[in-house]
Design a protein around this motif. Structure first.
Motif, PDB file in Angstrom:
ATOM      1  N   ALA A  24      22.771  37.963  23.677  1.00 30.58           N
ATOM      2  CA  ALA A  24      23.250  37.167  24.800  1.00 30.58           C
ATOM      3  C   ALA A  24      22.336  37.333  26.001  1.00 30.58           C
ATOM      4  CB  ALA A  24      24.675  37.580  25.162  1.00 30.58           C
ATOM      5  N   GLY A  25      21.887  38.558  26.233  1.00 34.36           N
ATOM      6  CA  GLY A  25      20.972  38.799  27.337  1.00 34.36           C
ATOM      7  C   GLY A  25      19.642  38.099  27.145  1.00 34.36           C
ATOM      8  N   ALA A  26      19.115  38.147  25.919  1.00 40.61           N
ATOM      9  CA  ALA A  26      17.844  37.487  25.635  1.00 40.61           C
ATOM     10  C   ALA A  26      17.952  35.982  25.819  1.00 40.61           C
ATOM     11  CB  ALA A  26      17.400  37.816  24.205  1.00 40.61           C
ATOM     12  N   ARG A  27      19.095  35.421  25.449  1.00 39.65           N
ATOM     13  CA  ARG A  27      19.284  33.977  25.572  1.00 39.65           C
ATOM     14  C   ARG A  27      19.485  33.547  27.020  1.00 39.65           C
ATOM     15  NH1 ARG A  27      23.076  33.330  20.101  1.00 39.65           N
ATOM     16  NH2 ARG A  27      21.302  33.010  18.669  1.00 39.65           N
ATOM     17  N   ALA A  28      19.803  34.491  27.893  1.00 42.69           N
ATOM     18  CA  ALA A  28      20.028  34.172  29.304  1.00 42.69           C
ATOM     19  C   ALA A  28      18.838  34.526  30.187  1.00 42.69           C
ATOM     20  CB  ALA A  28      21.267  34.910  29.806  1.00 42.69           C
ATOM     21  N   THR A  29      17.826  35.181  29.645  1.00 41.05           N
ATOM     22  CA  THR A  29      16.716  35.692  30.446  1.00 41.05           C
ATOM     23  C   THR A  29      15.507  34.771  30.377  1.00 41.05           C
ATOM     24  OG1 THR A  29      17.431  37.976  30.077  1.00 41.05           O
ATOM     25  CG2 THR A  29      15.155  37.640  30.791  1.00 41.05           C
ATOM     26  N   ASP A  30      14.988  34.403  31.541  1.00 40.57           N
ATOM     27  CA  ASP A  30      13.789  33.577  31.624  1.00 40.57           C
ATOM     28  C   ASP A  30      12.588  34.382  31.121  1.00 40.57           C
ATOM     29  OD1 ASP A  30      11.705  31.908  32.235  1.00 40.57           O
ATOM     30  OD2 ASP A  30      12.214  31.653  34.360  1.00 40.57           O
ATOM     31  N   ALA A  31      11.965  33.905  30.056  1.00 41.81           N
ATOM     32  CA  ALA A  31      10.818  34.606  29.485  1.00 41.81           C
ATOM     33  C   ALA A  31       9.486  34.098  30.039  1.00 41.81           C
ATOM     34  CB  ALA A  31      10.824  34.465  27.961  1.00 41.81           C
ATOM     35  N   ASN A  32       9.547  33.190  31.003  1.00 41.51           N
ATOM     36  CA  ASN A  32       8.324  32.674  31.624  1.00 41.51           C
ATOM     37  C   ASN A  32       8.561  32.451  33.118  1.00 41.51           C
ATOM     38  OD1 ASN A  32       5.688  31.681  31.813  1.00 41.51           O
ATOM     39  ND2 ASN A  32       6.313  29.577  31.322  1.00 41.51           N
ATOM     40  N   PRO A  33       8.955  33.490  33.840  1.00 37.80           N
ATOM     41  CA  PRO A  33       9.298  33.310  35.258  1.00 37.80           C
ATOM     42  C   PRO A  33       8.119  32.850  36.109  1.00 37.80           C
ATOM     43  CG  PRO A  33       9.149  35.642  34.699  1.00 37.80           C
ATOM     44  CD  PRO A  33       9.109  34.889  33.409  1.00 37.80           C
ATOM     45  N   ALA A  34       6.896  33.151  35.693  1.00 39.49           N
ATOM     46  CA  ALA A  34       5.723  32.745  36.469  1.00 39.49           C
ATOM     47  C   ALA A  34       5.260  31.330  36.120  1.00 39.49           C
ATOM     48  CB  ALA A  34       4.581  33.734  36.224  1.00 39.49           C
ATOM     49  N   GLY A  35       5.925  30.708  35.169  1.00 39.00           N
ATOM     50  CA  GLY A  35       5.544  29.354  34.776  1.00 39.00           C
ATOM     51  C   GLY A  35       4.174  29.278  34.138  1.00 39.00           C
ATOM     52  N   ASN A  36       3.849  30.247  33.300  1.00 38.14           N
ATOM     53  CA  ASN A  36       2.540  30.310  32.648  1.00 38.14           C
ATOM     54  C   ASN A  36       2.355  29.092  31.733  1.00 38.14           C
ATOM     55  OD1 ASN A  36       0.285  30.903  31.099  1.00 38.14           O
ATOM     56  ND2 ASN A  36       0.796  33.075  30.897  1.00 38.14           N
ATOM     57  N   PRO A  37       1.374  28.248  32.027  1.00 39.51           N
ATOM     58  CA  PRO A  37       1.194  27.035  31.213  1.00 39.51           C
ATOM     59  C   PRO A  37       0.802  27.321  29.770  1.00 39.51           C
ATOM     60  CG  PRO A  37      -0.629  27.313  32.758  1.00 39.51           C
ATOM     61  CD  PRO A  37       0.405  28.318  33.131  1.00 39.51           C
ATOM     62  N   SER A  38       0.230  28.490  29.508  1.00 36.21           N
ATOM     63  CA  SER A  38      -0.167  28.793  28.131  1.00 36.21           C
ATOM     64  C   SER A  38       1.049  28.949  27.234  1.00 36.21           C
ATOM     65  CB  SER A  38      -1.025  30.068  28.097  1.00 36.21           C
ATOM     66  OG  SER A  38      -0.262  31.210  28.451  1.00 36.21           O
ATOM     67  N   ILE A  39       2.161  29.403  27.798  1.00 36.31           N
ATOM     68  CA  ILE A  39       3.387  29.531  26.997  1.00 36.31           C
ATOM     69  C   ILE A  39       3.937  28.156  26.655  1.00 36.31           C
ATOM     70  CG2 ILE A  39       5.761  30.387  26.999  1.00 36.31           C
ATOM     71  CD1 ILE A  39       4.829  32.753  28.636  1.00 36.31           C
ATOM     72  N   LEU A  40       3.908  27.251  27.616  1.00 39.13           N
ATOM     73  CA  LEU A  40       4.340  25.883  27.324  1.00 39.13           C
ATOM     74  C   LEU A  40       3.421  25.225  26.313  1.00 39.13           C
ATOM     75  CD1 LEU A  40       5.330  24.672  30.917  1.00 39.13           C
ATOM     76  CD2 LEU A  40       6.797  25.643  29.126  1.00 39.13           C
ATOM     77  N   ALA A  41       2.144  25.600  26.352  1.00 32.78           N
ATOM     78  CA  ALA A  41       1.206  25.069  25.358  1.00 32.78           C
ATOM     79  C   ALA A  41       1.559  25.563  23.960  1.00 32.78           C
ATOM     80  CB  ALA A  41      -0.224  25.475  25.727  1.00 32.78           C
ATOM     81  N   GLN A  42       2.075  26.806  23.869  1.00 29.90           N
ATOM     82  CA  GLN A  42       2.513  27.322  22.569  1.00 29.90           C
ATOM     83  C   GLN A  42       3.665  26.487  22.019  1.00 29.90           C
ATOM     84  OE1 GLN A  42       3.222  31.617  22.431  1.00 29.90           O
ATOM     85  NE2 GLN A  42       1.809  31.886  24.144  1.00 29.90           N
TER      86      GLN A  42
END
Length: 324
Positions: free
Chosen positions: A29-47
């Motif tokens: 539940a904690g993992a599903r509620a936690t932002d894993a990209n708080p800095a808005g890293n574009p490389s993660i969105l690219a993944q």
């Protein structure tokens, strides 16, 4: 094939949990509620975009449908929903079924075809929401748990698309096309541009209740009170089917500034609703209900509420005025 029903929870526990980081699995539940990209890293969105592209490449062969078109359109999600069959799911779970490329972020051993397709497919469907409806990724860990935040006339919601896939692949839903249904209900309906519909008639027009409901009397009633509506459309129930329903009565209400006409009436088994626009039938809904007391339809701004009695208790179903 399975000794016990494959529920969504059982699917997760048996096939997906082994590929979760230990800390995420310990506090899901904690993992599903936690932002894993708080800095808005574009490389993660690219993944995410890469994973969606991998799914589009893998899926036609995995589904046994070489002509399956996955072009990030809404229609492609409906094609996927129709292709999710029990036979196909069980083939993905068979020993030796493995993908030709791509893998979850972490895991014990090579993932099955089911795991690879679902983890990538969740991101594909989310990418469709982002591309077509302005959704925003809410990145989670692992990546396929990411949500899509969608703002619409229904409000703001975070869509847990990985959960949609698990439920749609469960024994309870596998034969019902629920992936496409959820996409329609939570994405297409709330973002539908209802204001673009032409006005049928002024919404302050009051249409009398029809006491004796037959196909011919309904036709005459509409011609008399909504002459602007030229047809009920090809997909409206046939005269034979309409007679089988045996409506006790039927009521009418113009919605959305007169852009849609809602027909609603009770039968011995429940309540039927039909939405018509200027071109005729658009959609319908059915709610099982007791024969007494009478159901109620309330219009409240952008929403309608259908109140029905079920086993002596009251149930309320709320939806946008252009239907669920």
């Amino acid at each position: 094939m399975h000794a016990e029903p494959l529920t969504a929870a059982k699917l997760f526990e048996r096939y997906f949990a082994p590929y979760y980081p230990a800390d995420a699995l310990a506090d899901l539940a904690g993992a599903r509620a936690t932002d894993a990209n708080p800095a808005g890293n574009p490389s993660i969105l690219a993944q995410i975009e890469h994973a969606a592209a991998v799914f589009a490449r893998l899926a036609p062969e995995a589904f046994g449908l070489p002509d399956l078109e996955l072009d990030l359109s809404d229609a492609s999600v409906h094609r996927l929903g129709a292709a999710l069959t029990r036979e196909r799911r069980d083939a993905w779970l068979a020993p030796g079924a493995s993908p030709t490329g791509g893998s979850p972020e972490q895991g014990a051993g090579a993932p099955s075809m089911l795991v690879t397709l679902v983890t990538h497919g969740a991101l594909y469907v989310g990418a469709c929401v982002v591309k077509n409806h302005g959704g925003k990724w809410q990145v989670r860990r692992p990546l396929w748990e990411s949500l899509v935040r969608l703002e619409s006339m229904a409000g703001t919601g975070d869509l847990a698309i990985f959960q949609w896939w698990l439920k749609s692949l469960s024994d309870e839903e596998i034969d019902r096309g629920r992936l496409a249904d959820r996409y329609r209900t939570h994405v297409e309906v709330p973002t539908f541009d209802a204001a673009s519909l032409p006005v049928i008639a002024p919404d302050d027009r009051r249409i009398p209740r029809l006491a004796k409901v037959r196909y011919d009397t309904l036709y005459k009633h509409l011609r008399a009170h909504v002459p602007e509506l030229k047809t009920v459309g090809e997909d409206f129930p046939s005269p034979e089917r309409f007679e089988e329903m045996a409506f006790k009565s039927m009521e009418f209400v113009l919605l959305g500034g007169g852009r849609m006409l809602l027909l609603h009436g009770a039968t011995a088994e429940g309540v039927h609703l039909f939405w018509l626009d200027a071109r005729g039938f658009v959609k319908s809904a059915y709610y099982p209900a007791d024969s007494f007391p009478a159901h109620v339809v309330q219009v409240d701004g952008q929403k309608i509420r259908v109140i029905v009695p079920v086993r002596g208790e009251t149930q309320a179903h709320e939806m946008l005025w252009w239907g669920a």
